[in-house]
Design an enzyme around this catalytic site. Structure first.
Site, PDB file in Angstrom:
ATOM      1  CD  GLU A 286      76.836  31.470  63.353  1.00 24.71           C
ATOM      2  OE1 GLU A 286      77.957  31.213  63.847  1.00 24.71           O
ATOM      3  OE2 GLU A 286      76.132  32.344  63.513  1.00 24.71           O
TER       4      GLU A 286
ATOM      5  CG  ASP B 248      76.287  36.122  63.075  1.00 22.41           C
ATOM      6  OD1 ASP B 248      77.202  35.487  63.370  1.00 22.41           O
ATOM      7  OD2 ASP B 248      75.619  36.723  64.063  1.00 22.41           O
TER       8      ASP B 248
END
Ligand code: CA
Length: 652
Positions: free
Chosen positions: A359, A330
């Protein structure tokens, strides 16, 4: 450090004196347990042991000062099932903190537990192997949330919303339509990406079913979440049940990816980390304020050697102890490039088929310089690690933040080059004009496996909800055609396709674009949709079968794509087509893929005279759906076609 000068946490001197490369946490054996905590600024540390994970009174024992800022204590006897914390005194203030390396805990993760991990293994665990994966590029990833997947009242699953719910076989809806684990096998995906399963903070494990959260609020990095266990009080149970879930998935040939959130913690000033070494674990501005690159109030300072070690140790622990096959980071760009490369390298030592991606962006302003961040644009410096392709995501369906803005499939003009960026897996290709690509104006991926291609994930509108925003006046049939074209683009593109659980039967969240704490009624998978939209499900299943059967869609290198994928001239905008020629030793020697996003049929030229259709507007797969006996074909409006040169199709 009374009586000593303060050394800056960021200095080389601090690393030289205090970096501890050894094992931290509790080293358990049935004769003794060795406790070791890294607390270089503490003047005193006591071990507190408890008979239970909450409420009971503790027993304190002083710890000794060891090398490089550590404190240690060896306790004789079999301590399995004993709960513990540390009382850490820094600058005259004493606070109770949980071990950052704790492997088990009591309810709500406030006390660690000494655990004999062998006693948490389900039968057969030792023999469990990773399902085969010969190359990252063969991955088809499916994201799901443990609770969402089975919590619906009619899911047919007994242990609804639990780790164990993911282990049940033979569950159905509408009498014979499979749900849960069987559904995953039926769909054919290779990897499940589980939304956070480490111990997170905002669900009170004492009040199960009262609260909902996705879990992007880390509390304990090395322990499974208690609210997914049948008993969150006894530390061994959540571990065993989590392992049972992993085992059930792997026994179906499905690899397991964990969604990990090492970019921030739920608490910062009051976190266990900050109580043990105040100021060390979090990035700060020049005035000493916590920075907020995560958008959640703090960010871990991954560039500091003992933070980097904590993160790397944690990832390796999950890969070894729980046989995890991949990690999705993340806000990965909040971690520095050195840390991600160190993790990649450490995982290679465990098993080089473990996939790593994340990400490639951040959620606020961070003091970490851009050239140090694991950003999408820096992914060439992260060999063996991938990033989400937001260029193709927004090009296909429209901008994630501007609800009414469409993309290629739902009416936008000028999206062709950005969709092509997805088709070539963001690699360098002569026929892609990166100047026209939405966000990144250069081929950021060194290899196609670095591009995770997707149109829908847990964040933002589901694709089905988005299409209702952009095309409210179109019929459901038209929006279904747009949905299917999105799927066809993602599942035929080079790179690694990623699906959001439930999109294969038009998942809706009733227009909720940020459902991280919305109720089950919004987030749950409504399996009735699978009965209602059987055709959509079959379409996804067929595209997955096509991709898995035919290596042309999974070329491994940029060079192969450059040589074997050629875009075809199209008669109009809002259309794309390409031919794959002798790609990746595929027995199908010529494959044409065409997308017509306009509403009217268009005649296109084909590079050959005799073709077999395997994907059209209604169906997808590897079987013949029709023939084309000339070098021209009409592509109907809002239709994807995949055609195979007849000679090599029939030759099989
Ligand atoms: Ca928890």
């Amino acid at each position: 450090m009374q009586g000593q000068k303060k050394i800056s946490f960021s200095s080389q001197e601090f690393i030289d004196i205090f970096h501890y490369p050894g094992e931290l946490g509790v080293k358990y054996s049935n004769r003794q347990s060795e406790f070791r905590l890294w607390a270089p600024t503490a003047s005193n540390v006591l071990l507190v042991t408890y008979p239970t994970g909450n409420d009971s009174k503790g027993t304190k024992t002083p710890m000794s000062k060891g090398e490089q800022g550590t404190w240690y204590l060896d306790v004789a006897g079999d301590l399995h099932g004993i709960y513990y914390n540390y009382l850490v005194t820094v600058d005259g203030m004493t606070q109770e903190a949980m071990d950052p390396y704790a492997k088990a805990c009591g309810v709500n993760g406030n006390r660690g537990m000494v655990v004999d991990m062998q006693r948490t293994d389900p039968d057969g665990w030792q023999d469990l192997v990773r399902p085969t994966l010969s190359h990252f590029i063969n991955s088809i990833i499916y994201e799901l949330h443990v609770r969402d997947f089975t919590i619906w009242s009619e899911s047919g699953v007994q242990q609804k919303g639990k780790f164990l719910g993911m282990t049940e076989r033979g569950t159905t809806v509408c009498h014979s339509v499979s749900t849960g684990l069987d559904h995953l096998s039926e769909l054919g995906i290779t990897h499940v990406q589980l939304m956070p399963c480490y111990d997170f903070s905002t669900i009170d494990e004492c009040k199960l079913d009262a609260e909902y959260n996705w879990g992007y609020d880390p509390q304990n990095y090395n322990i499974p979440e208690g609210s997914y266990a049948t008993d969150p009080y006894h530390g061994g149970i959540r571990i065993r049940e989590f392992k049972e879930m992993i085992m059930a998935l792997k026994e179906q040939g499905i690899r397991v990816v964990l969604d990990v959130v090492y970019n921030h913690t739920y608490l910062a000033a009051e976190s266990h980390l900050n109580k043990i070494v105040p100021g060390y674990y979090y990035r700060q501005d020049p005035y000493g304020n916590l920075t907020n690159g995560s958008g959640c109030g703090n960010e871990l300072a991954s560039e500091r050697s003992m933070v980097r070690k904590m993160i790397t140790d944690s990832v390796v622990y999950w890969a070894n102890e729980y046989k995890i096959d991949g990690f999705r980071f993340d806000l990965m760009a909040l971690l520095d490039i050195v840390t991600i490369n160190e993790i990649r390298s450490a995982l290679n030592d465990v098993d080089s088929s473990i996939i790593v991606y994340g990400e490639g962006w951040i959620g606020g302003h961070s003091p970490l310089p851009d050239n140090c961040k694991a950003l999408k644009g820096n992914v060439r410096q992260l060999p063996g690690t991938g990033v989400f392709n937001d260029d193709v995501r927004d090009a296909v369906k429209g901008h994630v933040f501007f609800g009414e803005q469409p993309g290629f499939v739902n009416g936008a003009i000028g999206m062709e080059e950005s969709v092509k960026c997805g088709i070539v897996g963001a690699t360098d290709h002569d026929q892609v004009d990166y100047n026209q690509v939405l966000f990144s104006h250069f081929p950021w991926a060194a290899e196609p496996a670095q591009s995770i291609n997707y149109v829908e994930a847990h964040d933002n509108y589901t694709l089905w909800d988005k299409l209702l925003k952009t095309n409210p006046n179109d019929s459901e049939e038209v929006r279904m055609a747009m949905h299917k074209m999105s799927a066809a683009i993602i599942l035929t593109s080079q790179g690694i396709p990623f699906l959001h659980g439930g999109m294969e039967f038009l998942r809706s969240k009733n227009g909720d674009h940020n459902s991280y704490k919305s109720p089950d009624s919004i987030n749950q998978i409504n399996w009735m949709q699978k009965c209602k939209y059987k055709g959509i499900f079959s379409y996804y299943q067929g595209l997955i079968q096509l991709r898995k059967t035919h290596p042309a869609f999974r070329m491994k290198t940029t060079g192969e794509i450059q040589s074997n994928l050629c875009f075809l001239p199209m008669p109009a905008g809002q259309m794309l087509g390409y031919v794959l020629t002798k790609a990746n030793a595929d027995p199908w020697q010529k494959i044409v893929v065409v997308f017509n996003a306009t509403s009217t049929g268009r005649l296109i030229d084909l590079p050959g005279n005799h073709w077999i259709i395997v994907v059209n507007q209604k169906q997808a797969g590897i079987n013949e759906l029709g023939r084309v006996m000339t070098d021209k074909v009409v592509v109907p409006g809002r239709t994807s076609l995949v055609l195979v040169e007849a000679e090599s199709f029939l030759g099989n």
